[in-house]
Motif scaffolding. Structure first.
Motif, PDB file in Angstrom:
ATOM      1  N   UNK A 184      -6.345   8.769 -11.332  1.00  0.00           N
ATOM      2  CA  UNK A 184      -7.737   9.233 -11.234  1.00  0.00           C
ATOM      3  C   UNK A 184      -8.575   8.262 -10.419  1.00  0.00           C
ATOM      4  N   UNK A 185      -8.282   6.991 -10.546  1.00  0.00           N
ATOM      5  CA  UNK A 185      -9.048   5.969  -9.823  1.00  0.00           C
ATOM      6  C   UNK A 185      -8.614   5.866  -8.362  1.00  0.00           C
TER       7      UNK A 185
ATOM      8  N   UNK B 145       3.158  -2.842   4.169  1.00  0.00           N
ATOM      9  CA  UNK B 145       3.684  -3.987   3.446  1.00  0.00           C
ATOM     10  C   UNK B 145       3.205  -5.218   4.198  1.00  0.00           C
ATOM     11  N   UNK B 146       2.470  -6.092   3.501  1.00  0.00           N
ATOM     12  CA  UNK B 146       1.848  -7.233   4.174  1.00  0.00           C
ATOM     13  C   UNK B 146       2.049  -8.494   3.355  1.00  0.00           C
ATOM     14  N   UNK B 147       2.540  -9.539   4.000  1.00  0.00           N
ATOM     15  CA  UNK B 147       2.644 -10.866   3.396  1.00  0.00           C
ATOM     16  C   UNK B 147       1.673 -11.760   4.160  1.00  0.00           C
ATOM     17  N   UNK B 148       0.455 -11.968   3.623  1.00  0.00           N
ATOM     18  CA  UNK B 148      -0.559 -12.730   4.357  1.00  0.00           C
ATOM     19  C   UNK B 148      -0.216 -14.209   4.538  1.00  0.00           C
TER      20      UNK B 148
ATOM     21  N   UNK C  69       0.862  -1.179   0.000  1.00  0.00           N
ATOM     22  CA  UNK C  69       0.000   0.000   0.000  1.00  0.00           C
ATOM     23  C   UNK C  69       0.898   1.228   0.000  1.00  0.00           C
ATOM     24  N   UNK C  70       0.554   2.195  -0.861  1.00  0.00           N
ATOM     25  CA  UNK C  70       1.381   3.401  -0.956  1.00  0.00           C
ATOM     26  C   UNK C  70       0.520   4.612  -1.260  1.00  0.00           C
ATOM     27  N   UNK C  71       1.070   5.777  -0.934  1.00  0.00           N
ATOM     28  CA  UNK C  71       0.422   7.058  -1.219  1.00  0.00           C
ATOM     29  C   UNK C  71       0.709   7.423  -2.672  1.00  0.00           C
TER      30      UNK C  71
ATOM     31  N   UNK D 262      -3.278   3.486  -2.818  1.00  0.00           N
ATOM     32  CA  UNK D 262      -3.691   2.252  -3.473  1.00  0.00           C
ATOM     33  C   UNK D 262      -2.861   1.092  -2.951  1.00  0.00           C
ATOM     34  N   UNK D 263      -3.412  -0.094  -3.110  1.00  0.00           N
ATOM     35  CA  UNK D 263      -2.719  -1.317  -2.735  1.00  0.00           C
ATOM     36  C   UNK D 263      -2.552  -2.171  -3.978  1.00  0.00           C
ATOM     37  N   UNK D 264      -1.337  -2.653  -4.199  1.00  0.00           N
ATOM     38  CA  UNK D 264      -1.074  -3.562  -5.299  1.00  0.00           C
ATOM     39  C   UNK D 264      -0.669  -4.908  -4.709  1.00  0.00           C
TER      40      UNK D 264
END
Length: 162
Positions: A63-64, A110-113, A47-49, A69-71
């Motif tokens: 725009x979206x 930063x997440x590693x599920x 996730x980043x700004x 957003x999280x990639x």
């Protein structure tokens, strides 16, 4: 009774710790960039700004996702490039390849599920927030170069998030 001034952290330990933890992200991405890709069941939610300084996102994506957003980096990512202070990756959005590039300082999570590993960071100031703060400052009286006075220096410390 004497006034005791609290100690000043001139080593900036909090910032040093944040930088070290961002190094964990860089190291994980370096492994993901190897030809074998991300090992095992690991995958990353980053996730980043989107408006943080140094972030490059295509206009339709911006725009979206105008703020954050999280990639997901798991199976379908390409051209992952990991540098000392930033990384870039190609992902598909609606079947169209798009390149996203950002400094690690723009990452807020930063997440590693697969192993429940999570790093969270304070959100960086966005370009718009910095501009608003600068606009609110009283105009500085700067002597023209060549005058007797030395040039004025503006400290950016007041814009740093604490």
């Amino acid at each position: 009774m004497a006034d005791e001034t609290p100690p000043v952290d001139e080593m900036l330990y909090e910032q040093l710790a944040q930088d070290a933890l961002r190094g964990v992200i860089r190291s994980a991405l370096e492994r993901a960039a190897l030809p074998a890709g991300i090992p095992g069941a690991h995958h990353f939610y980053v996730t980043f700004k989107t408006r943080a300084p140094g972030v490059s996102v295509p206009p339709d994506i911006m725009a979206k996702y105008p703020d954050e957003m999280t990639v997901v980096l798991q199976h379908q990512y390409w051209d992952l490039t990991v540098e000392a202070t930033r990384f870039s990756v190609m992902l598909k959005f609606g079947g169209m390849p798009k390149v996203l590039s950002m400094p690690y300082t723009a990452v807020t999570r930063f997440y590693d599920p697969s192993v429940q590993f999570l790093l969270q960071f304070e959100a960086p100031a966005t370009i718009e927030e910095i501009a608003v703060e600068i606009a609110a400052m009283p105009p500085a009286e700067v002597e023209p170069l060549g005058g007797d006075d030395a040039p004025k220096v503006v400290s950016l410390d007041q814009f740093r998030k604490k």
